[in-house]
Write an enzyme that holds these catalytic residues in place. Structure first.
Site, PDB file in Angstrom:
ATOM      1  N   CYS A 209      31.889  37.463  62.218  1.00 47.28           N
ATOM      2  CA  CYS A 209      31.676  36.014  62.349  1.00 47.28           C
ATOM      3  C   CYS A 209      33.018  35.303  62.559  1.00 47.28           C
ATOM      4  O   CYS A 209      34.097  35.907  62.448  1.00 47.28           O
ATOM      5  CB  CYS A 209      30.969  35.463  61.116  1.00 47.28           C
ATOM      6  SG  CYS A 209      31.974  35.488  59.626  1.00 47.28           S
TER       7      CYS A 209
ATOM      8  N   GLU B  97      33.613  44.431  39.187  1.00 46.90           N
ATOM      9  CA  GLU B  97      35.041  44.758  39.036  1.00 46.90           C
ATOM     10  C   GLU B  97      35.151  46.184  38.518  1.00 46.90           C
ATOM     11  O   GLU B  97      34.616  46.482  37.458  1.00 46.90           O
ATOM     12  CB  GLU B  97      35.696  43.824  38.007  1.00 46.90           C
ATOM     13  CG  GLU B  97      35.382  42.350  38.190  1.00 46.90           C
ATOM     14  CD  GLU B  97      35.889  41.487  37.020  1.00 46.90           C
ATOM     15  OE1 GLU B  97      36.325  42.061  35.999  1.00 46.90           O
ATOM     16  OE2 GLU B  97      35.835  40.265  37.130  1.00 46.90           O
TER      17      GLU B  97
ATOM     18  N   THR C 250      30.782  35.670  35.645  1.00 48.26           N
ATOM     19  CA  THR C 250      29.608  35.797  36.504  1.00 48.26           C
ATOM     20  C   THR C 250      28.564  36.707  35.865  1.00 48.26           C
ATOM     21  O   THR C 250      27.363  36.439  35.925  1.00 48.26           O
ATOM     22  CB  THR C 250      30.029  36.368  37.877  1.00 48.26           C
ATOM     23  OG1 THR C 250      30.957  35.466  38.457  1.00 48.26           O
ATOM     24  CG2 THR C 250      28.831  36.546  38.788  1.00 48.26           C
TER      25      THR C 250
ATOM     26  N   CYS D 167      35.355  35.815  59.511  1.00 45.51           N
ATOM     27  CA  CYS D 167      35.944  37.160  59.417  1.00 45.51           C
ATOM     28  C   CYS D 167      36.987  37.373  60.509  1.00 45.51           C
ATOM     29  O   CYS D 167      37.990  38.054  60.297  1.00 45.51           O
ATOM     30  CB  CYS D 167      34.857  38.223  59.536  1.00 45.51           C
ATOM     31  SG  CYS D 167      33.873  38.391  58.040  1.00 45.51           S
TER      32      CYS D 167
ATOM     33  N   CYS E  65      33.252  34.406  54.365  1.00 46.44           N
ATOM     34  CA  CYS E  65      32.215  34.849  55.313  1.00 46.44           C
ATOM     35  C   CYS E  65      30.846  34.401  54.800  1.00 46.44           C
ATOM     36  O   CYS E  65      30.479  34.699  53.664  1.00 46.44           O
ATOM     37  CB  CYS E  65      32.252  36.377  55.426  1.00 46.44           C
ATOM     38  SG  CYS E  65      30.823  37.063  56.293  1.00 46.44           S
TER      39      CYS E  65
ATOM     40  N   ILE F 192      41.785  34.924  34.098  1.00 52.30           N
ATOM     41  CA  ILE F 192      42.392  34.593  35.396  1.00 52.30           C
ATOM     42  C   ILE F 192      43.549  33.621  35.219  1.00 52.30           C
ATOM     43  O   ILE F 192      44.590  33.735  35.851  1.00 52.30           O
ATOM     44  CB  ILE F 192      41.312  34.061  36.370  1.00 52.30           C
ATOM     45  CG1 ILE F 192      40.244  35.145  36.588  1.00 52.30           C
ATOM     46  CG2 ILE F 192      41.944  33.653  37.701  1.00 52.30           C
ATOM     47  CD1 ILE F 192      39.100  34.732  37.492  1.00 52.30           C
TER      48      ILE F 192
ATOM     49  N   ARG G 275      44.159  32.633  23.098  1.00 55.56           N
ATOM     50  CA  ARG G 275      44.433  32.634  24.531  1.00 55.56           C
ATOM     51  C   ARG G 275      45.802  32.047  24.829  1.00 55.56           C
ATOM     52  O   ARG G 275      46.513  32.525  25.721  1.00 55.56           O
ATOM     53  CB  ARG G 275      43.348  31.857  25.265  1.00 55.56           C
ATOM     54  CG  ARG G 275      42.016  32.601  25.233  1.00 55.56           C
ATOM     55  CD  ARG G 275      40.926  31.855  25.977  1.00 55.56           C
ATOM     56  NE  ARG G 275      39.914  32.806  26.446  1.00 55.56           N
ATOM     57  CZ  ARG G 275      38.889  32.492  27.212  1.00 55.56           C
ATOM     58  NH1 ARG G 275      38.723  31.235  27.618  1.00 55.56           N
ATOM     59  NH2 ARG G 275      38.030  33.404  27.595  1.00 55.56           N
TER      60      ARG G 275
ATOM     61  N   ASP H 264      45.011  25.370  26.860  1.00 57.51           N
ATOM     62  CA  ASP H 264      43.710  25.873  26.442  1.00 57.51           C
ATOM     63  C   ASP H 264      43.443  25.302  25.053  1.00 57.51           C
ATOM     64  O   ASP H 264      44.350  24.803  24.395  1.00 57.51           O
ATOM     65  CB  ASP H 264      43.711  27.419  26.409  1.00 57.51           C
ATOM     66  CG  ASP H 264      42.297  27.981  26.533  1.00 57.51           C
ATOM     67  OD1 ASP H 264      41.947  28.516  27.605  1.00 57.51           O
ATOM     68  OD2 ASP H 264      41.527  27.865  25.551  1.00 57.51           O
TER      69      ASP H 264
ATOM     70  N   CYS I 126      32.887  39.891  33.616  1.00 57.00           N
ATOM     71  CA  CYS I 126      33.330  38.615  34.181  1.00 57.00           C
ATOM     72  C   CYS I 126      32.371  37.505  33.786  1.00 57.00           C
ATOM     73  O   CYS I 126      31.222  37.766  33.416  1.00 57.00           O
ATOM     74  CB  CYS I 126      33.348  38.794  35.713  1.00 57.00           C
ATOM     75  SG  CYS I 126      33.552  37.284  36.668  1.00 57.00           S
TER      76      CYS I 126
ATOM     77  N   HIS J  77      26.661  34.779  33.361  1.00 59.76           N
ATOM     78  CA  HIS J  77      25.602  33.960  33.968  1.00 59.76           C
ATOM     79  C   HIS J  77      24.364  34.814  34.265  1.00 59.76           C
ATOM     80  O   HIS J  77      23.235  34.389  34.035  1.00 59.76           O
ATOM     81  CB  HIS J  77      26.088  33.322  35.277  1.00 59.76           C
ATOM     82  CG  HIS J  77      27.149  32.291  35.081  1.00 59.76           C
ATOM     83  ND1 HIS J  77      26.918  31.110  34.410  1.00 59.76           N
ATOM     84  CD2 HIS J  77      28.449  32.248  35.474  1.00 59.76           C
ATOM     85  CE1 HIS J  77      28.037  30.393  34.396  1.00 59.76           C
ATOM     86  NE2 HIS J  77      28.983  31.059  35.028  1.00 59.76           N
TER      87      HIS J  77
END
Lengths: 340, 340, 340, 340
Positions: free
Chosen positions: B96, B64, B40, B99, B107, B175, B200, B195, B38, B43
Site C-alpha cells: 500500500c 512481544e 493491550t 508500506c 499500514c 515504555i 516506578r 509518575d 502489555c 484490555h
C-alpha cells in the site's frame, strides 16, 4: 593596551602597544581573559596565499576568546558590566536572504574578528552586543575561550543524525577531538577516530572514542563493525586528500559526509564512484549555526560535557611564536593564550 | 502445545493445549522463550470496549516475544533453524501507499499477532520471515522478549530532536522508563520523568532520569530549569488526561509533544491556547518504524544500552492472572513470561 | 492624523484625530496606503473575552498594511524615504531562545501592532526597521496590504510537503483561499476546499481548487480520489469544531494536519482514535516564519502568483462598521481599507 | 522471441531470437510495448570501460519499459493478467540495512535489468511482482515506457526544496528536460536550463523553463535574477566537468546541488572554495526512491503533468544502431523503441 598584531604583509605577529578599542552604541567592550589559537591564525602568521588574499594589515589577530564585560554602549539592553562572556566572531549583516532564513553562518557580508577587523589577541576587544554569548557561572574562561572551535565541532556533528550511528572522524586536531566527545554524548553507537599522531589519538580516547587508530587501520575496523557496509556518518576534520578519499570510501551507501577540514589545494575526485553511485550527501561546514549551535553547546555543558582534556598548551601573549610552533608540531590539542 | 487463549467474548485467559502452528512457505516457526505482557493484553483480558470491538475469539494472546527458530518455510532465505530471534508483531501488506513510502507502521491492512491472529503466549508461534529480527549473540532472550515495547519507546524518543534537549516524560510505565534511558543516551541535557508511583520513579532514576518526580512537582522544576520557557520535548506515555494537559502546558512554544499513551475516553482540549497559539507540533506514535526503529535498538544495545532494570516481574504461562494483576497494581516495570 | 481607535473597554471602533507617531532611532515612519481587516480586528471590535483579556485601550487598531516610508530613524541603514513597503506586525525581542533558533514567530515576548501597541488603521504608523519588508515595483499596495494574512497561508501551506500531495482545506475565508492558490502553485495534485458559503467556494475555484464543495460532500469526494485512504495533508482554516473533526477523519494515516483556525472554545477530542492510532502529525500555525515566509511570498509573486481575486471589499477608514459587517456576513474574501 | 542482445564483449547489439523468459512463483511475465533507450545502453553498446567492468555477456539489454502482463506466478496476489504496467528496474534484496531503512535505491545487492540480468529490449520480460508498477488507464504505454528516467528526474528534483526556489538545471538531456517541467509544476519561481544544443533548449522551453540558454549566458542571467547570490538549487544533469564547476559556482551559499550526471573521469575540485566555504549540501542521485518517487510520478501525471514533448524519436527493435546514433547526436530528447 598589549595586542598581537599582524603589522605588515609578511610572516609573523608582533606584540605591540595599541589604543584600547572604542565601542559604538550597540557594542560592548570585553576584557579578554583567554583566547584560543587556531589554524587560521597559523595561516595569517605564515602569511600564506589565503591570508595575503584576504587580510589587510595592520590588524590585531585572534577570533576565539572569553572575558568579562567592562563597558556597554548606550543601546545595549541585555549585556551588563561584569558579565562573563564569549562571542560569535562572525559579524553578519542581519538583513540578507541568508541571515533572514536561518543561514547567517554563510552570510556573504560576514566580517570575522581577527581576520577582517581587529581581533582578540589583546587585552580588550569591542564586539557588537548581538554577538555576545553569556557563560554560565560554572563555565570557566578556559572553556569560554574555546567556544568558537568547539562550536565548529558541534555544528559538524549535530547536523548529522547521530543517535545509534557509526561515525568515522578523520583527523584528531582540536575540533576532531571535541567532535569525538559530542558524538559519544549524542548517542553514536561507535566512534572511530583516525590520526597519524599518537598524542592526538590518546586525546581522542580520553574524549571517548571507541577506536582511536591510524588511518591505515580504519578500513578493517570499520568493515568488521558494519557488515562491510561502512559507517553511517563521516566527519572529515583533516583537509588531507588521503583522508577525504578515505571518508568517501568508508562511508556507507546513502551515508553522510560532513566536510570541515580545508584542503590546501584542489583534489581529484571520481564523482561517479566516490559520491554519485553511492548516493551520498555531503555538507560543507562553515562556522557555527547562529545561534542554534551556541544553545546546543551551553546545554551540553550544563549536562556535564567536559571539553577541558582537549586543552594541552597555554602561553602568554608574549609567546606567540611558541604557540604557533606548538600547533605546527601536530602534537597539540587546543592551544590557548592566558591574557588576564 | 500449551497456549494462553482468549477463548470466548468474556474476561480472562485460559491456558490450553492447542495444535502447534503450521507455517507457510514464507514463514518460520519459533519456539517462544520469553514473552512480554502489555497493557493491550490487559484490555483483552478484561474484554473492554476496545477489545470486544476488535478481537475475534478464540485466539492465542501475546505479541512481544523472543525465541529460537525450529523450522523455516521453503522460500525463506535469511532465517535458519537455531537462529535466536524476536519479531515485529505488525504484519503489514507491503504494497500500500504507506508500506511503500516508509510508513508501514501505519499500514491500514496491519494484522497484529495476539490481537488479529494467534500470538506468542504459547510454546510456538509462526511468523512471516520478513518480520523476524535476529538477536546479537550477547542479547539475552529476556531483552529480546521486550523489543516490541522498547521499540515503542525508541520510536517515540528518536523521532524528536534529543541532543541537548530538555525532555519531560509523563508516565513511568515500562515504555516511559525505557524512554528515560534512551533520551539520556541520545544526549538529552535534562530528562524529567513524572509518575504517581514511587516504585516506578525509582526505576526512572535507575535508567538515568535527571529528575523523577510527582506530576505536581513538574511545573516548578521545569520552569526553574528552562528560563520559564518549558521543555523542548514531551513524551506523553500515560494516556491520563491530566498528564496530557500538563504535557501541553509544560512544553515550550514551538516545542514537540509525542503522544503514545492512549486515553480511555475523549478529552476536552483548548486547541487555541494549548496547541495553536504555542506553535506546537504533535506526533501520534504507532508501533515501531519498520525497520529503522529495530536497527536503532540493535545499535543502542551494541553500544551498551541496558534495559534490564525495567524487567521487574517474571511468571510462568500458568500464572496469567498474577501477571495481569502485577500490571494492574501500577507498581510493575516490565512483566514477562518465562516459557522455555 | 486620522486613526481608528479602540477607545474604551467596550464594543466598537472610533475614528479620531490622534498625534502622528514619533519614531525611535531604529524605526521608520510609514504613510499607510492600504490596510487589511482581519478576524482579530473583529474580536477587538466586539470586545470579546480574548480581546478584553489581552488589549489595553486606548490604542489604534490594525496590523495588516502597506504604504510608503516618509522618514527613517538615525540608525536605519536599509530603508529609505520613499520606499514602498509592508511589514511583519510581530515585534519580537530578537534575543530569546526562540528568536535565536529560527522560531521568532513564537517569541514569547512578541508585541503585535494593533493589539499590544498602536496599529495601522491610521494615516501613519511607526515600525522598527527590522520589521519592514520591501515591495517589488510591480507589487501593488493592494497586494502589499494583505501580506500578513497571505503569509499565514504561506506558513500553513509550505510547512507541509505539497508536491504531488492531495490536500483538504477546511474553511474558505481569505487565508483558506490564499492557501488554495499556494497549494496548486506548489504542485499539490488535488486541492479540495470546503466551506458552507457558495460565494467563498466560488473564490476557491477562482484560485484553482480542484474541488470546492460543501463539508458534507468532502468524505465521498476524498475517499473516491484517494483509494479510501484520505488526503495527505489538511490545512484547517476554520476553527469550527465539526471541521476539525472532519480534518482528523479525512486525513490519511501518517498524514499531517496544519491547525490555523482558532476554535472559540474547548473541543472534545478522541485522541486515541482521531490522532494517535492514525500516526498523525499536527502543527499549530502562528504568524509567519521570520523571514522565510516573507521570502517565499516575494518569490511566488515574482513568479506570477496572483492573490488579487481574494480581495472582495474596499472601504474608507470612516466605514469601519461596514467593513466589520462585511466580514461577519461570511460572504467576504479579503476586506481592505483604502487610506491614502 | 526477438530480443536485442549484448552477445559478446565487443561493441554493438544483435537482434536475435531467444527463448521466452520463464517466471518464478513471485514473478510476472510482461509483453513489452514500449522501451526507452538510455545513456547506460549507449555505454553497453560501445562496450566502454564501465560496461566491460560490470556486464557479463550474453544478456538482453534495456531497463526502461511498459507493457501488459501476460502471466503471473503462483504467489503473486496484486498483479493480474492484462494489467498495464511499468516496473522499477532495480531488483533489491529487501533485507539489508538500506532496504529496511527507506534507502532501497542504494541497496548494495541491487541487480539491474538489462545490466546485471536480462532486460526489456525484447518482446517479453520477467519481473518480480514487487517491482511492478500499475499504470492509470489514461497513461499511455509511451509515458509508461519512460517512467524510469522520468523517475530519476523526480528523485533529483523533489529531494530539493522547490517551492519558490530559483533552480539551475545544467544539461537538457531527457532527464534534465523532465526536471524542468517537474520544477515548474512544484512551484519553483525561476527555472534556468542550460545546454549547448539548441534543439534541447527548445524542448526545455516547451517544458516550461523560464530561461533556456547556453552555459556561457548562465552567470549573467542568474546573478541578475538573484541579487548576485546565485540560485538556491542546482540539478546537475550533464556530467560535464565544466557544468559541474559552474553548478558549484552559481549556486548560492548554503544552497543545494543534486548530482545526477555521471562524469566520465575524475575531476579536480577546489573543495575549500567550491563546497566548504560556501556551506553547500551535495546529494548524489541513484535511481528512484522505492517507491516514494513512483507515487510522486503517478500523482503528477494524475494532476496533468505531460512528459510527452520529451519523446522525440521512435524506432523498432531492428533499428538499434539508429536509436543509439540518435542519442549520440546530442539532438534527441527521449528515444524509445516501439515493440508491440
Amino acid at each position: 593596551m598589549k595586542a598581537l598584531v599582524k603589522e605588515t604583509a609578511a610572516p609573523g605577529f608582533k606584540l605591540k602597544d595599541v589604543p584600547e578599542p572604542k565601542i559604538r552604541d550597540d557594542e560592548v567592550l570585553i576584557r579578554v581573559r583567554r583566547a584560543g589559537v587556531c589554524g587560521t591564525d597559523v595561516h595569517i602568521y605564515d602569511w600564506d596565499a589565503w591570508a595575503s588574499g584576504r587580510c589587510k594589515p595592520p590588524f590585531t589577530v585572534g577570533h576565539e576568546f572569553a572575558g568579562d564585560v567592562v563597558s556597554v554602549g548606550r543601546l545595549v539592553a541585555d549585556v551588563r558590566e561584569g558579565d562573563r562572556v564569549t562571542a560569535e566572531g562572525h559579524i553578519v549583516d542581519g538583513r540578507c536572504l541568508l541571515c533572514r532564513t536561518g543561514n547567517a553562518h554563510v552570510c556573504p557580508f560576514t566580517k570575522i574578528i581577527g581576520v577582517d577587523r581587529d581581533g582578540c589577541f589583546a587585552e580588550y576587544i569591542a564586539m557588537p552586543a548581538t554577538n555576545v554569548w553569556h557563560l554560565d557561572d560554572n563555565v570557566s574562561f578556559d572553556v569560554g575561550g574555546i567556544h568558537d572551535p568547539m562550536g565548529n565541532a558541534f555544528h559538524t556533528a549535530l547536523t548529522a543524525e547521530l543517535a545509534g550511528a557509526t561515525v568515522l572522524i578523520t583527523g584528531c586536531g582540536p575540533i576532531g577531538i571535541f567532535a569525538v566527545g559530542i558524538c559519544k554524548t549524542a548517542g553514536a553507537s561507535r566512534v572511530i577516530a583516525t590520526d597519524v599522531n599518537e598524542t592526538r589519538l590518546e586525546l581522542a580516547r580520553k574524549m571517548g572514542a571507541t577506536d582511536a587508530i591510524r588511518p591505515e587501520q580504519a578500513e578493517a575496523v570499520i568493515m568488521a563493525a558494519t557488515d562491510n557496509l561502512g559507517v553511517d556518518v563521516v566527519l572529515e576534520m583533516s583537509g588531507v586528500p588521503a583522508a577525504i578519499h578515505q571518508a568517501l570510501q568508508l562511508v556507507r551507501v546513502g551515508g553522510r559526509v560532513q566536510l570541515l577540514g580545508i584542503p590546501s589545494k584542489k583534489i581529484e575526485i571520481d564523482l561517479a564512484k566516490e559520491i554519485i553511485f553511492k548516493g551520498l550527501t555531503l555538507y560543507g561546514v562553515v562556522g557555527r549555526r547562529m545561534y542554534q549551535t551556541w544553545h546546543q553547546m551551553t546545554r551540553f555543558l550544563r549536562a556535564g560535557f567536559d571539553p577541558t582534556p582537549v586543552i594541552t598548551h597555554r602561553f602568554g601573549l608574549n609567546e606567540a611564536d611558541a604557540a604557533i610552533a606548538a600547533i605546527k608540531s601536530g602534537e597539540a590539542g587546543k592551544v590557548i593564550f592566558e591574557i588576564a
